[in-house]
Scaffold this motif. Structure first.
Motif, PDB file in Angstrom:
ATOM      1  N   ALA A 102       0.879  -1.244   0.026  1.00 43.26           N
ATOM      2  CA  ALA A 102      -0.068  -0.042  -0.011  1.00 43.26           C
ATOM      3  C   ALA A 102       0.983   1.257   0.012  1.00 43.26           C
ATOM      4  O   ALA A 102       0.552   2.197  -0.667  1.00 43.26           O
ATOM      5  CB  ALA A 102      -0.940   0.064   1.091  1.00 43.26           C
ATOM      6  N   ASP A 103       2.006   1.166   0.788  1.00 44.70           N
ATOM      7  CA  ASP A 103       2.925   2.475   0.712  1.00 44.70           C
ATOM      8  C   ASP A 103       3.680   2.588  -0.726  1.00 44.70           C
ATOM      9  O   ASP A 103       3.661   3.748  -1.019  1.00 44.70           O
ATOM     10  CB  ASP A 103       4.108   2.164   1.998  1.00 44.70           C
ATOM     11  N   GLU A 104       3.849   1.484  -1.454  1.00 45.83           N
ATOM     12  CA  GLU A 104       4.367   1.640  -2.544  1.00 45.83           C
ATOM     13  C   GLU A 104       3.392   2.177  -3.360  1.00 45.83           C
ATOM     14  O   GLU A 104       3.787   3.025  -4.467  1.00 45.83           O
ATOM     15  CB  GLU A 104       4.961   0.276  -3.179  1.00 45.83           C
ATOM     16  N   LEU A 105       2.072   1.668  -3.322  1.00 41.41           N
ATOM     17  CA  LEU A 105       1.150   2.391  -4.296  1.00 41.41           C
ATOM     18  C   LEU A 105       0.825   4.006  -4.139  1.00 41.41           C
ATOM     19  O   LEU A 105       1.016   4.515  -5.104  1.00 41.41           O
ATOM     20  CB  LEU A 105      -0.331   1.792  -3.861  1.00 41.41           C
ATOM     21  N   LEU A 106       0.915   4.284  -2.875  1.00 42.27           N
ATOM     22  CA  LEU A 106       0.854   5.589  -2.387  1.00 42.27           C
ATOM     23  C   LEU A 106       2.048   6.613  -3.149  1.00 42.27           C
ATOM     24  O   LEU A 106       1.974   7.625  -3.466  1.00 42.27           O
ATOM     25  CB  LEU A 106       0.717   5.793  -1.106  1.00 42.27           C
ATOM     26  N   ALA A 107       3.308   5.823  -2.943  1.00 45.11           N
ATOM     27  CA  ALA A 107       4.518   6.448  -3.360  1.00 45.11           C
ATOM     28  C   ALA A 107       4.298   6.550  -4.964  1.00 45.11           C
ATOM     29  O   ALA A 107       4.813   7.776  -5.635  1.00 45.11           O
ATOM     30  CB  ALA A 107       5.761   5.620  -3.050  1.00 45.11           C
ATOM     31  N   LEU A 108       3.707   5.459  -5.566  1.00 41.82           N
ATOM     32  CA  LEU A 108       3.773   5.657  -6.994  1.00 41.82           C
ATOM     33  C   LEU A 108       2.717   6.640  -7.488  1.00 41.82           C
ATOM     34  O   LEU A 108       3.195   7.668  -8.415  1.00 41.82           O
ATOM     35  CB  LEU A 108       3.207   4.336  -7.516  1.00 41.82           C
ATOM     36  N   LEU A 113       1.727  11.991  -9.663  1.00 40.71           N
ATOM     37  CA  LEU A 113       1.242  13.507  -9.511  1.00 40.71           C
ATOM     38  C   LEU A 113       2.520  14.535  -9.793  1.00 40.71           C
ATOM     39  O   LEU A 113       2.368  15.304 -10.342  1.00 40.71           O
ATOM     40  CB  LEU A 113       0.805  13.730  -7.963  1.00 40.71           C
ATOM     41  N   LYS A 114       3.506  14.307  -9.002  1.00 44.21           N
ATOM     42  CA  LYS A 114       4.715  15.321  -9.307  1.00 44.21           C
ATOM     43  C   LYS A 114       5.391  15.277 -10.693  1.00 44.21           C
ATOM     44  O   LYS A 114       5.459  16.446 -11.266  1.00 44.21           O
ATOM     45  CB  LYS A 114       6.045  14.647  -8.533  1.00 44.21           C
ATOM     46  N   HIS A 115       5.433  14.109 -11.443  1.00 43.59           N
ATOM     47  CA  HIS A 115       5.848  14.006 -13.000  1.00 43.59           C
ATOM     48  C   HIS A 115       4.638  14.878 -13.542  1.00 43.59           C
ATOM     49  O   HIS A 115       5.087  15.526 -14.512  1.00 43.59           O
ATOM     50  CB  HIS A 115       5.761  12.614 -13.191  1.00 43.59           C
ATOM     51  N   HIS A 116       3.412  14.584 -13.488  1.00 43.06           N
ATOM     52  CA  HIS A 116       2.267  15.365 -14.015  1.00 43.06           C
ATOM     53  C   HIS A 116       2.558  16.864 -13.818  1.00 43.06           C
ATOM     54  O   HIS A 116       2.180  17.665 -15.030  1.00 43.06           O
ATOM     55  CB  HIS A 116       0.893  14.926 -13.865  1.00 43.06           C
ATOM     56  N   LEU A 117       2.778  17.184 -12.542  1.00 40.92           N
ATOM     57  CA  LEU A 117       2.822  18.657 -12.550  1.00 40.92           C
ATOM     58  C   LEU A 117       3.801  19.390 -12.978  1.00 40.92           C
ATOM     59  O   LEU A 117       3.938  20.261 -13.769  1.00 40.92           O
ATOM     60  CB  LEU A 117       2.745  18.904 -10.782  1.00 40.92           C
ATOM     61  N   MET A 132      -5.796   5.389  -6.093  1.00 35.63           N
ATOM     62  CA  MET A 132      -6.033   5.814  -4.795  1.00 35.63           C
ATOM     63  C   MET A 132      -6.976   4.867  -3.833  1.00 35.63           C
ATOM     64  O   MET A 132      -6.512   4.408  -2.723  1.00 35.63           O
ATOM     65  CB  MET A 132      -6.807   7.192  -4.649  1.00 35.63           C
ATOM     66  N   ALA A 133      -7.975   4.525  -4.638  1.00 38.00           N
ATOM     67  CA  ALA A 133      -8.882   3.485  -4.079  1.00 38.00           C
ATOM     68  C   ALA A 133      -8.234   2.153  -3.789  1.00 38.00           C
ATOM     69  O   ALA A 133      -8.351   1.488  -2.476  1.00 38.00           O
ATOM     70  CB  ALA A 133     -10.048   3.145  -4.790  1.00 38.00           C
ATOM     71  N   ALA A 134      -7.390   1.777  -4.470  1.00 39.82           N
ATOM     72  CA  ALA A 134      -6.485   0.502  -4.213  1.00 39.82           C
ATOM     73  C   ALA A 134      -5.536   0.716  -3.105  1.00 39.82           C
ATOM     74  O   ALA A 134      -5.427  -0.353  -2.352  1.00 39.82           O
ATOM     75  CB  ALA A 134      -5.816  -0.080  -5.569  1.00 39.82           C
ATOM     76  N   ALA A 135      -4.813   1.547  -3.176  1.00 36.44           N
ATOM     77  CA  ALA A 135      -4.047   2.095  -1.953  1.00 36.44           C
ATOM     78  C   ALA A 135      -4.801   1.919  -0.636  1.00 36.44           C
ATOM     79  O   ALA A 135      -4.521   1.457   0.638  1.00 36.44           O
ATOM     80  CB  ALA A 135      -3.168   3.283  -2.188  1.00 36.44           C
ATOM     81  N   CYS A 136      -5.757   2.622  -0.498  1.00 35.14           N
ATOM     82  CA  CYS A 136      -6.501   2.865   0.783  1.00 35.14           C
ATOM     83  C   CYS A 136      -7.179   1.530   1.170  1.00 35.14           C
ATOM     84  O   CYS A 136      -6.994   1.238   2.312  1.00 35.14           O
ATOM     85  CB  CYS A 136      -7.726   3.833   0.363  1.00 35.14           C
ATOM     86  N   LYS A 137      -7.559   0.680   0.247  1.00 32.23           N
ATOM     87  CA  LYS A 137      -8.192  -0.497   0.621  1.00 32.23           C
ATOM     88  C   LYS A 137      -7.037  -1.430   0.977  1.00 32.23           C
ATOM     89  O   LYS A 137      -7.168  -2.358   1.930  1.00 32.23           O
ATOM     90  CB  LYS A 137      -8.861  -1.396  -0.680  1.00 32.23           C
ATOM     91  N   ALA A 138      -5.839  -1.251   0.502  1.00 37.73           N
ATOM     92  CA  ALA A 138      -4.805  -2.246   1.021  1.00 37.73           C
ATOM     93  C   ALA A 138      -4.210  -1.738   2.414  1.00 37.73           C
ATOM     94  O   ALA A 138      -4.159  -2.715   3.281  1.00 37.73           O
ATOM     95  CB  ALA A 138      -3.404  -1.980  -0.015  1.00 37.73           C
ATOM     96  N   LEU A 139      -4.145  -0.365   2.647  1.00 37.38           N
ATOM     97  CA  LEU A 139      -4.076   0.120   4.001  1.00 37.38           C
ATOM     98  C   LEU A 139      -5.073  -0.539   5.215  1.00 37.38           C
ATOM     99  O   LEU A 139      -4.736  -0.853   5.935  1.00 37.38           O
ATOM    100  CB  LEU A 139      -3.777   1.640   3.928  1.00 37.38           C
ATOM    101  N   GLU A 140      -6.382  -0.354   4.413  1.00 39.17           N
ATOM    102  CA  GLU A 140      -7.300  -0.867   5.625  1.00 39.17           C
ATOM    103  C   GLU A 140      -7.207  -2.370   5.807  1.00 39.17           C
ATOM    104  O   GLU A 140      -7.517  -2.766   7.093  1.00 39.17           O
ATOM    105  CB  GLU A 140      -8.791  -0.649   4.824  1.00 39.17           C
TER     106      GLU A 140
END
Length: 169
Positions: A102-108, A113-117, A132-140
């Motif tokens: 989940a941390d890896e997903l959030l880092a991705l 986001l940084k790349h697009h900005l 984001m939903a996948a990362a949140c589900k994994a954390l939960e």
């Protein structure tokens, strides 16, 4: 009452025969004992009635069975506690692994986001919510697994207290 004591006034010979008879176990027969001690079955029957062999042997057998049962229960509890502790450790390892993914997903997501900005590009609306939903589900999921494992730990602690209290009694 796993030890046997001679009753007041009970002849040594009768007591020795009782102890020998006891050794044949719960399915003992007076005929077995008579054959071994070299006396008649009727003599043993009279001694058994006079010195309450049936009652004494019943109490002895019950005591032995109770001790065996208690030892078995303690052994079972120890084995179950070990299994639960193993389960708890496995669940904690799973929780940590899921949390790492989940941390890896959030880092991705953050890198994306940084790349697009930096590039000045617009994110596609359908991409970000699903990641984001996948990362949140994994954390939960990681938190739920860890909570279950910690619940098992609390259960093990309560059982250990219960077992140690029983042993002291």
């Amino acid at each position: 009452m796993t030890s046997f004591s001679q009753l007041p006034g009970e002849p040594s010979e009768a007591f020795e025969q009782l102890v020998l008879h006891r050794a044949f176990g719960p399915s003992r027969q007076l005929s077995q004992t008579a054959d071994v001690v070299g006396c008649s079955e009727s003599t043993l029957r009279r001694r058994a009635e006079q010195w309450q062999w049936a009652e004494r042997l019943e109490a002895y057998d019950s005591s032995v069975l109770k001790k065996v049962s208690e030892a078995r229960t303690t052994e079972d509890l120890a084995r179950y506690a070990l299994r639960l502790e193993t389960f708890r450790q496995e669940q904690l390892a799973r929780a940590r692994s899921v949390a790492e993914r989940a941390d890896e997903l959030l880092a991705l997501v953050e890198r994306s986001l940084k790349h697009h900005l930096e590039a000045g590009t617009v994110l596609q609306g359908r991409e970000l919510p699903s990641v984001m939903a996948a990362a949140c589900k994994a954390l939960e999921g990681a938190m739920n697994i860890e909570a279950a494992a910690l619940g098992v730990a609390a259960f093990l602690e309560n059982e250990a207290l219960s077992i140690s209290t029983k042993k002291r009694l």
